[in-house]
Write a protein that holds these residues in place. Structure first.
Motif, PDB file in Angstrom:
ATOM      1  N   GLU A  83      54.097  39.366  57.571  1.00  0.00           N
ATOM      2  CA  GLU A  83      54.787  39.469  58.865  1.00  0.00           C
ATOM      3  C   GLU A  83      53.786  39.713  59.994  1.00  0.00           C
ATOM      4  N   LYS A  84      52.571  39.212  59.833  1.00  0.00           N
ATOM      5  CA  LYS A  84      51.492  39.551  60.769  1.00  0.00           C
ATOM      6  C   LYS A  84      51.749  39.077  62.196  1.00  0.00           C
ATOM      7  N   GLU A  85      52.577  38.040  62.362  1.00  0.00           N
ATOM      8  CA  GLU A  85      52.850  37.541  63.709  1.00  0.00           C
ATOM      9  C   GLU A  85      53.588  38.577  64.549  1.00  0.00           C
ATOM     10  N   ASP A  86      54.221  39.538  63.887  1.00  0.00           N
ATOM     11  CA  ASP A  86      54.947  40.590  64.616  1.00  0.00           C
ATOM     12  C   ASP A  86      54.023  41.727  65.057  1.00  0.00           C
ATOM     13  N   LEU A  87      52.789  41.723  64.580  1.00  0.00           N
ATOM     14  CA  LEU A  87      51.863  42.819  64.864  1.00  0.00           C
ATOM     15  C   LEU A  87      51.042  42.535  66.117  1.00  0.00           C
ATOM     16  N   ASP A  88      50.779  43.586  66.903  1.00  0.00           N
ATOM     17  CA  ASP A  88      49.877  43.406  68.039  1.00  0.00           C
ATOM     18  C   ASP A  88      48.447  43.359  67.517  1.00  0.00           C
ATOM     19  N   ILE A  89      47.497  43.067  68.392  1.00  0.00           N
ATOM     20  CA  ILE A  89      46.122  42.810  67.970  1.00  0.00           C
ATOM     21  C   ILE A  89      45.478  44.066  67.370  1.00  0.00           C
ATOM     22  N   TYR A  90      45.859  45.254  67.857  1.00  0.00           N
ATOM     23  CA  TYR A  90      45.283  46.486  67.307  1.00  0.00           C
ATOM     24  C   TYR A  90      45.745  46.688  65.871  1.00  0.00           C
ATOM     25  N   LEU A  91      47.044  46.547  65.636  1.00  0.00           N
ATOM     26  CA  LEU A  91      47.574  46.711  64.284  1.00  0.00           C
ATOM     27  C   LEU A  91      47.007  45.648  63.350  1.00  0.00           C
ATOM     28  N   LYS A  92      46.896  44.439  63.872  1.00  0.00           N
ATOM     29  CA  LYS A  92      46.368  43.344  63.061  1.00  0.00           C
ATOM     30  C   LYS A  92      44.916  43.611  62.670  1.00  0.00           C
ATOM     31  N   SER A  93      44.145  44.150  63.604  1.00  0.00           N
ATOM     32  CA  SER A  93      42.729  44.430  63.306  1.00  0.00           C
ATOM     33  C   SER A  93      42.605  45.494  62.211  1.00  0.00           C
ATOM     34  N   LYS A  94      43.444  46.534  62.273  1.00  0.00           N
ATOM     35  CA  LYS A  94      43.412  47.581  61.246  1.00  0.00           C
ATOM     36  C   LYS A  94      43.856  47.027  59.898  1.00  0.00           C
ATOM     37  N   LEU A  95      44.869  46.160  59.919  1.00  0.00           N
ATOM     38  CA  LEU A  95      45.355  45.548  58.684  1.00  0.00           C
ATOM     39  C   LEU A  95      44.272  44.709  58.032  1.00  0.00           C
ATOM     40  N   LEU A  96      43.598  43.880  58.820  1.00  0.00           N
ATOM     41  CA  LEU A  96      42.550  43.022  58.269  1.00  0.00           C
ATOM     42  C   LEU A  96      41.376  43.843  57.759  1.00  0.00           C
ATOM     43  N   ASP A  97      41.078  44.958  58.425  1.00  0.00           N
ATOM     44  CA  ASP A  97      40.009  45.846  57.942  1.00  0.00           C
ATOM     45  C   ASP A  97      40.347  46.397  56.551  1.00  0.00           C
ATOM     46  N   ILE A  98      41.600  46.835  56.382  1.00  0.00           N
ATOM     47  CA  ILE A  98      42.017  47.385  55.093  1.00  0.00           C
ATOM     48  C   ILE A  98      41.973  46.317  54.009  1.00  0.00           C
ATOM     49  N   MET A  99      42.434  45.113  54.340  1.00  0.00           N
ATOM     50  CA  MET A  99      42.416  44.024  53.360  1.00  0.00           C
ATOM     51  C   MET A  99      40.986  43.652  52.989  1.00  0.00           C
ATOM     52  N   ASP A 100      40.108  43.628  53.981  1.00  0.00           N
ATOM     53  CA  ASP A 100      38.682  43.360  53.744  1.00  0.00           C
ATOM     54  C   ASP A 100      38.124  44.378  52.755  1.00  0.00           C
ATOM     55  N   ASP A 101      38.384  45.659  53.016  1.00  0.00           N
ATOM     56  CA  ASP A 101      37.870  46.720  52.142  1.00  0.00           C
ATOM     57  C   ASP A 101      38.414  46.590  50.720  1.00  0.00           C
ATOM     58  N   ASN A 102      39.705  46.321  50.608  1.00  0.00           N
ATOM     59  CA  ASN A 102      40.320  46.200  49.280  1.00  0.00           C
ATOM     60  C   ASN A 102      39.785  44.998  48.509  1.00  0.00           C
ATOM     61  N   TYR A 103      39.672  43.859  49.165  1.00  0.00           N
ATOM     62  CA  TYR A 103      39.147  42.675  48.497  1.00  0.00           C
ATOM     63  C   TYR A 103      37.711  42.921  48.019  1.00  0.00           C
ATOM     64  N   GLY A 104      36.942  43.658  48.818  1.00  0.00           N
ATOM     65  CA  GLY A 104      35.579  43.979  48.414  1.00  0.00           C
ATOM     66  C   GLY A 104      35.561  44.850  47.174  1.00  0.00           C
ATOM     67  N   GLN A 105      36.415  45.886  47.151  1.00  0.00           N
ATOM     68  CA  GLN A 105      36.456  46.791  45.997  1.00  0.00           C
ATOM     69  C   GLN A 105      36.965  46.084  44.745  1.00  0.00           C
ATOM     70  N   LEU A 106      37.858  45.123  44.926  1.00  0.00           N
ATOM     71  CA  LEU A 106      38.432  44.400  43.788  1.00  0.00           C
ATOM     72  C   LEU A 106      37.625  43.152  43.421  1.00  0.00           C
ATOM     73  N   THR A 107      36.465  42.997  44.066  1.00  0.00           N
ATOM     74  CA  THR A 107      35.551  41.860  43.862  1.00  0.00           C
ATOM     75  C   THR A 107      36.262  40.517  44.047  1.00  0.00           C
ATOM     76  N   MET A 108      37.197  40.464  44.979  1.00  0.00           N
ATOM     77  CA  MET A 108      37.895  39.217  45.323  1.00  0.00           C
ATOM     78  C   MET A 108      37.202  38.633  46.553  1.00  0.00           C
ATOM     79  N   TYR A 109      35.997  38.122  46.333  1.00  0.00           N
ATOM     80  CA  TYR A 109      35.119  37.780  47.446  1.00  0.00           C
ATOM     81  C   TYR A 109      35.574  36.534  48.215  1.00  0.00           C
ATOM     82  N   THR A 110      36.201  35.584  47.541  1.00  0.00           N
ATOM     83  CA  THR A 110      36.707  34.402  48.236  1.00  0.00           C
ATOM     84  C   THR A 110      37.762  34.810  49.260  1.00  0.00           C
ATOM     85  N   GLU A 111      38.673  35.691  48.864  1.00  0.00           N
ATOM     86  CA  GLU A 111      39.711  36.181  49.772  1.00  0.00           C
ATOM     87  C   GLU A 111      39.096  37.019  50.891  1.00  0.00           C
TER      88      GLU A 111
END
Length: 258
Positions: A83-111
């Motif tokens: 539902e990212k289209e409903d998020l403002d740019i600040y919320l979206k930036s925090k969301l992408l940061d969390i996803m980046d961190d999680n993908y790194g920890q889970l070694t999902m480097y393509t994602e």
């Protein structure tokens, strides 16, 4: 901080405080934070307040990440991402940061690469880097090229500490790429810069800066020793490795060394 968070009236104030505060879990456990945020989230769900639900889920996702439950954190993040289209740019930036961190920890480097591309496209981070991902993939030469492109231009010529960090990192990529002789020359250059920084009396340094510089010098010494080992120059390696160990013993927080 736990009480301060509760004293804010709006979810936006709570979210901004949460993502900008330091040492959130110093006095209150991560599980207590999670229980509190779950209370707010359940109330928002009961009221069918979508804006509040988004904000508390975002905080919840970060807490699960901080707990080391990366799968749970990512699952919540993916719900929000749908539902990212409903998020403002600040919320979206925090969301992408969390996803980046999680993908790194889970070694999902393509994602993780795709998430960083999105950060760049959205203008959240126009200078987003990929060198750490390439290094995790074992593509050390490509990682080094991207590191040079992203970092070299940001370092002032007289910033000797940053120069030492830079050449030490170049040495790391080269050593991992099995180019020990070239790596050794970069580590020696890094040692020269950190020695200049430590001996520079015209710049007053705080205790923390001195400790960090000693730590970096110890790391560089250790890396020089590792290179000599890779080159089967064991006698040359010993004094550098011993120096690194002695430095580690003196550092207040030796975990930073590991």
């Amino acid at each position: 901080m736990f009480q301060q968070f509760q004293d804010f009236e709006t979810p936006d104030e709570k979210l901004t405080f949460f993502f900008n505060a330091q040492d959130l879990y110093r006095e209150t456990s991560t599980y207590d934070w999670l229980d509190l945020v779950n209370l707010y989230l359940n109330a928002a769900i009961k009221d069918e307040d979508s804006a509040e639900i988004e904000r508390y889920k975002l905080i919840q996702a970060r807490i699960y990440y901080d707990l080391g439950d990366y799968d749970k954190s990512l699952a919540i993040s993916k719900e929000l991402y749908a539902e990212k289209e409903d998020l403002d740019i600040y919320l979206k930036s925090k969301l992408l940061d969390i996803m980046d961190d999680n993908y790194g920890q889970l070694t999902m480097y393509t994602e993780q690469i795709e998430i960083r591309k999105e950060q760049r496209e959205l203008g959240i981070n126009e200078n987003v880097a990929f060198y750490d991902i390439y290094a995790n993939l074992g593509m050390y030469r490509k990682a080094m090229e991207h590191y040079i492109d992203n970092v070299k231009k940001t370092i002032e010529e007289n910033d000797f500490y940053a120069q030492a960090e830079y050449y030490n990192n170049l040495g790391n990529y080269l050593r991992l790429d099995e180019s020990a002789p070239t790596a050794l020359s970069h580590y020696k250059k890094a040692k020269g810069y950190i020695d200049v920084y430590m001996n520079l009396i015209t710049r007053k340094k705080s205790e923390e800066e001195i400790e960090q510089a000693n730590l970096l010098r110890g790391i560089i010494e250790g890396n020089i020793g590792k290179c000599h080992v890779d080159l089967k120059q064991y006698k040359e390696a010993i004094p550098h490795l011993e120096s690194a160990i002695n430095t580690l013993k003196k550092i207040q927080n030796p975990r930073l060394f590991l």
